[in-house]
Write a protein that holds these residues in place. Sequence first.
Motif, PDB file in Angstrom:
ATOM      1  N   GLY A 184       0.949  -1.259  -0.148  1.00 20.64           N
ATOM      2  CA  GLY A 184      -0.027   0.005   0.103  1.00 20.64           C
ATOM      3  C   GLY A 184       0.758   1.177   0.136  1.00 20.64           C
ATOM      4  O   GLY A 184       0.386   2.364   0.094  1.00 20.64           O
ATOM      5  N   ALA A 185       2.225   1.143  -0.118  1.00 22.18           N
ATOM      6  CA  ALA A 185       3.035   2.331  -0.069  1.00 22.18           C
ATOM      7  C   ALA A 185       2.644   3.263  -1.433  1.00 22.18           C
ATOM      8  O   ALA A 185       2.517   2.590  -2.644  1.00 22.18           O
ATOM      9  CB  ALA A 185       4.320   1.953   0.078  1.00 22.18           C
ATOM     10  N   SER A 186       2.810   4.334  -1.365  1.00 26.79           N
ATOM     11  CA  SER A 186       2.836   5.334  -2.453  1.00 26.79           C
ATOM     12  C   SER A 186       4.014   5.210  -3.321  1.00 26.79           C
ATOM     13  O   SER A 186       3.854   6.104  -4.365  1.00 26.79           O
ATOM     14  CB  SER A 186       2.524   6.823  -2.062  1.00 26.79           C
ATOM     15  OG  SER A 186       3.504   7.277  -1.275  1.00 26.79           O
ATOM     16  N   TYR A 187       5.056   4.474  -3.008  1.00 28.60           N
ATOM     17  CA  TYR A 187       6.317   4.427  -4.025  1.00 28.60           C
ATOM     18  C   TYR A 187       6.516   2.744  -4.384  1.00 28.60           C
ATOM     19  O   TYR A 187       6.022   1.833  -3.574  1.00 28.60           O
ATOM     20  CB  TYR A 187       7.245   5.035  -3.154  1.00 28.60           C
ATOM     21  CG  TYR A 187       7.900   4.460  -1.711  1.00 28.60           C
ATOM     22  CD1 TYR A 187       8.351   3.252  -1.532  1.00 28.60           C
ATOM     23  CD2 TYR A 187       6.972   5.202  -0.662  1.00 28.60           C
ATOM     24  CE1 TYR A 187       8.477   2.891  -0.214  1.00 28.60           C
ATOM     25  CE2 TYR A 187       7.196   4.580   0.628  1.00 28.60           C
ATOM     26  CZ  TYR A 187       8.062   3.646   0.728  1.00 28.60           C
ATOM     27  OH  TYR A 187       8.143   3.027   1.997  1.00 28.60           O
ATOM     28  N   ALA A 188       7.220   2.766  -5.477  1.00 24.63           N
ATOM     29  CA  ALA A 188       7.252   1.421  -5.769  1.00 24.63           C
ATOM     30  C   ALA A 188       8.649   0.684  -5.489  1.00 24.63           C
ATOM     31  O   ALA A 188       8.977  -0.336  -5.621  1.00 24.63           O
ATOM     32  CB  ALA A 188       6.825   1.212  -7.210  1.00 24.63           C
ATOM     33  N   GLU A 189       9.677   1.749  -5.376  1.00 31.31           N
ATOM     34  CA  GLU A 189      11.233   1.006  -5.268  1.00 31.31           C
ATOM     35  C   GLU A 189      11.624   1.035  -3.820  1.00 31.31           C
ATOM     36  O   GLU A 189      11.237   2.199  -3.147  1.00 31.31           O
ATOM     37  CB  GLU A 189      11.969   1.836  -6.303  1.00 31.31           C
ATOM     38  CG  GLU A 189      11.529   1.704  -7.846  1.00 31.31           C
ATOM     39  CD  GLU A 189      12.721   2.492  -8.498  1.00 31.31           C
ATOM     40  OE1 GLU A 189      13.149   1.671  -9.564  1.00 31.31           O
ATOM     41  OE2 GLU A 189      13.086   3.676  -8.282  1.00 31.31           O
ATOM     42  N   SER A 190      12.378   0.351  -3.595  1.00 30.45           N
ATOM     43  CA  SER A 190      12.962   0.243  -2.407  1.00 30.45           C
ATOM     44  C   SER A 190      14.264   1.356  -2.206  1.00 30.45           C
ATOM     45  O   SER A 190      14.942   1.420  -3.248  1.00 30.45           O
ATOM     46  CB  SER A 190      13.530  -1.065  -2.028  1.00 30.45           C
ATOM     47  OG  SER A 190      14.363  -0.799  -0.811  1.00 30.45           O
ATOM     48  N   SER A 191      14.490   2.026  -0.834  1.00 29.48           N
ATOM     49  CA  SER A 191      15.508   2.835  -1.010  1.00 29.48           C
ATOM     50  C   SER A 191      16.926   2.195  -1.027  1.00 29.48           C
ATOM     51  O   SER A 191      18.001   2.601  -0.891  1.00 29.48           O
ATOM     52  CB  SER A 191      15.544   3.586   0.402  1.00 29.48           C
ATOM     53  OG  SER A 191      14.303   4.632   0.221  1.00 29.48           O
ATOM     54  N   LEU A 192      16.702   0.921  -0.709  1.00 32.84           N
ATOM     55  CA  LEU A 192      18.038   0.033  -0.795  1.00 32.84           C
ATOM     56  C   LEU A 192      18.908   0.186  -2.204  1.00 32.84           C
ATOM     57  O   LEU A 192      19.907   0.364  -2.093  1.00 32.84           O
ATOM     58  CB  LEU A 192      17.481  -1.373  -0.882  1.00 32.84           C
ATOM     59  CG  LEU A 192      18.879  -2.142  -0.771  1.00 32.84           C
ATOM     60  CD1 LEU A 192      19.844  -1.976   0.558  1.00 32.84           C
ATOM     61  CD2 LEU A 192      18.414  -3.796  -0.673  1.00 32.84           C
ATOM     62  N   ARG A 193      18.222   0.665  -3.079  1.00 34.92           N
ATOM     63  CA  ARG A 193      18.864   0.645  -4.398  1.00 34.92           C
ATOM     64  C   ARG A 193      19.890   2.016  -4.379  1.00 34.92           C
ATOM     65  O   ARG A 193      20.685   1.894  -5.078  1.00 34.92           O
ATOM     66  CB  ARG A 193      17.780   0.981  -5.597  1.00 34.92           C
ATOM     67  CG  ARG A 193      17.042   2.245  -5.286  1.00 34.92           C
ATOM     68  CD  ARG A 193      15.960   2.303  -6.468  1.00 34.92           C
ATOM     69  NE  ARG A 193      15.199   3.647  -6.764  1.00 34.92           N
ATOM     70  CZ  ARG A 193      15.589   4.604  -7.001  1.00 34.92           C
ATOM     71  NH1 ARG A 193      16.573   4.762  -7.999  1.00 34.92           N
ATOM     72  NH2 ARG A 193      14.904   5.677  -7.178  1.00 34.92           N
ATOM     73  N   TYR A 194      19.511   2.916  -3.540  1.00 34.86           N
ATOM     74  CA  TYR A 194      20.536   4.035  -3.438  1.00 34.86           C
ATOM     75  C   TYR A 194      21.949   3.684  -3.012  1.00 34.86           C
ATOM     76  O   TYR A 194      22.911   4.331  -3.311  1.00 34.86           O
ATOM     77  CB  TYR A 194      20.053   5.244  -2.704  1.00 34.86           C
ATOM     78  CG  TYR A 194      18.394   5.738  -3.031  1.00 34.86           C
ATOM     79  CD1 TYR A 194      18.532   6.417  -4.574  1.00 34.86           C
ATOM     80  CD2 TYR A 194      17.466   5.746  -2.449  1.00 34.86           C
ATOM     81  CE1 TYR A 194      17.370   6.665  -4.792  1.00 34.86           C
ATOM     82  CE2 TYR A 194      16.204   6.128  -2.870  1.00 34.86           C
ATOM     83  CZ  TYR A 194      16.366   6.622  -4.036  1.00 34.86           C
ATOM     84  OH  TYR A 194      15.189   7.355  -4.519  1.00 34.86           O
ATOM     85  N   PHE A 195      22.214   2.558  -2.119  1.00 38.77           N
ATOM     86  CA  PHE A 195      23.227   2.305  -1.568  1.00 38.77           C
ATOM     87  C   PHE A 195      24.017   1.410  -2.467  1.00 38.77           C
ATOM     88  O   PHE A 195      25.186   0.992  -2.145  1.00 38.77           O
ATOM     89  CB  PHE A 195      23.079   1.428  -0.381  1.00 38.77           C
ATOM     90  CG  PHE A 195      22.342   1.997   0.749  1.00 38.77           C
ATOM     91  CD1 PHE A 195      22.840   3.470   1.113  1.00 38.77           C
ATOM     92  CD2 PHE A 195      21.131   1.618   1.441  1.00 38.77           C
ATOM     93  CE1 PHE A 195      22.029   4.106   1.940  1.00 38.77           C
ATOM     94  CE2 PHE A 195      20.799   2.505   2.422  1.00 38.77           C
ATOM     95  CZ  PHE A 195      20.858   3.757   2.834  1.00 38.77           C
ATOM     96  N   ALA A 196      23.682   1.351  -3.681  1.00 42.22           N
ATOM     97  CA  ALA A 196      24.375   0.555  -4.683  1.00 42.22           C
ATOM     98  C   ALA A 196      25.628   1.546  -5.072  1.00 42.22           C
ATOM     99  O   ALA A 196      26.715   1.144  -5.786  1.00 42.22           O
ATOM    100  CB  ALA A 196      23.889   0.285  -6.036  1.00 42.22           C
TER     101      ALA A 196
END
Length: 526
Positions: A118-130
């Motif tokens: 139900g979150a308004s976003y589809a991507e996890s913030s984990l991707r930023y740590f790449a």
Amino acid sequence: MRRGHTVASVPSDLATIARDVGSLLSMEAVLMAGSALVALALGEYGVALAFILSAVATLAVGGATRHVFATAPAPRMKHGMVIAAAGWLLTALFGALPFFISAHLLSPADTAAYVPAGASYAESSLRYFADPLHAVFESMSGWTGSGLTMAIHEPSLPRALLWWRSLIQWVGGVGVIVLTVSILSRPGSGSYTLYRSEAREERIHPSIVSTVRTVWKIFLAYTVLAVIVLFGAILASESLPPAEAAWQALNHAMTGLATGGFSVTDNSIATYDSPLIETVLLPIMTLGAIAFPIHYVVLRDRDLRALVADLQTRWLFVLFGVGIVVLTLQNVRTFAPALSLRDSAFQFVSALTCTGFQSSPIGSWTAGGKLITSGAMVLGGAAGSTVGGIKIIRGYTIARGIKWQFSRVFLPASTVVTARIGDRQLDREGMEREFSEAAIVSLLWLLVLLASSVVLTNLAGPEFGYADALFEVASAQGNVGLSTGITGPSMRPLAEAMLVVNMWIGRLEIIPVLVFARAVLYGLDP
């Protein structure tokens, strides 16, 4: 004897530094291994593998270095400062590995599975740590107790990484060197030198090892109490399952008491919009801003008068009162009176204690409100606590020193002049020494702050003014974590790298970093 040959061929200064920095990394590897078990218990197997790989790499460097240089001499003060600066820097660099490796190990589908339903976003913030810089930023922010983050949506991170963020803030709040001394050091092993190198002077017991172990006992007891109280407040305010309430209480208790400010909710404490939770967090943050020796005296004697008797604690509460009134008067021009008082009280306490929990959209505040809060972040709480900033005792010493200098002008040259700082009576030489030390550190601190804010003004977007840039740098260098919106994965790499350095400098109060820089350029020989 290979090991003896290696030690003999390395300068003793470098061997001592390498041995003790290796001890810090070895301790970090143990924390990573423990976090791998947390990931396994949570069923986050990819993240568990990332923690295992991180622990192996960290132990390979730290453990080997500690073993090879085991016979190096005990550290002196010049070594201690370099060990502190290098140790905190390398701890942050290796501490970034779980973020970085997790981001590369997990597939896009696995990563997306951590986004709450139900979150308004589809991507996890984990991707930023790449991005390795983002990972280092997050780690440095955690270890230094700063709380600024590259994770736009914290709930979209794997829970084991959320735990790692809270754990490194909890350990970093007391001090990674303090942790290492409490476990690895023996009396007479240079432990006092390492203790002082982390900008700490206060003793509870004659032995530094006993002192730091008592500090950890107090800190752990407060953490358990904070978890229980927060758990009750969250259950009373939010419609959450008990397990989720316990998870949030645990993490916010750890980062609140450590005055770190990392959150596991999407908008820090503003997510709750709960006066009860904010009220419960106020004493938790305040506990973290009071010097540990004062906690010890209060708990030992069961006498709250020790709080009033202590100069720093007394002024901490005075500043709370004055700051909340001034900030409320500033904000009431923009917001409703009741909301202004509530937000101003929470944010000023969060700023002065260098915690960084955010309950209000500070980016929409007036420049005056941001500057008042910036001043609180620059000063910080008591020396000997978990806070950053210049510290109350330095601010008080500078104010007393200026008054003392003026008073001497009107006295005969033969007059014996003394000054009182807390419970210490200082003669002329002692007062000049205390005043000079406080003034030098504070001046260097402010010069770095002002220079960095000018740089950030030119690197931030056109929607941010100088008050925003000054606020953001004060938050980073004061190890606070409040933000006007500048910090994030979209900021320029140069600005992000600069804030990493600001957090590192702020945690060590500048002098160890300068000694480290000199040692890198010229060595440690006098």
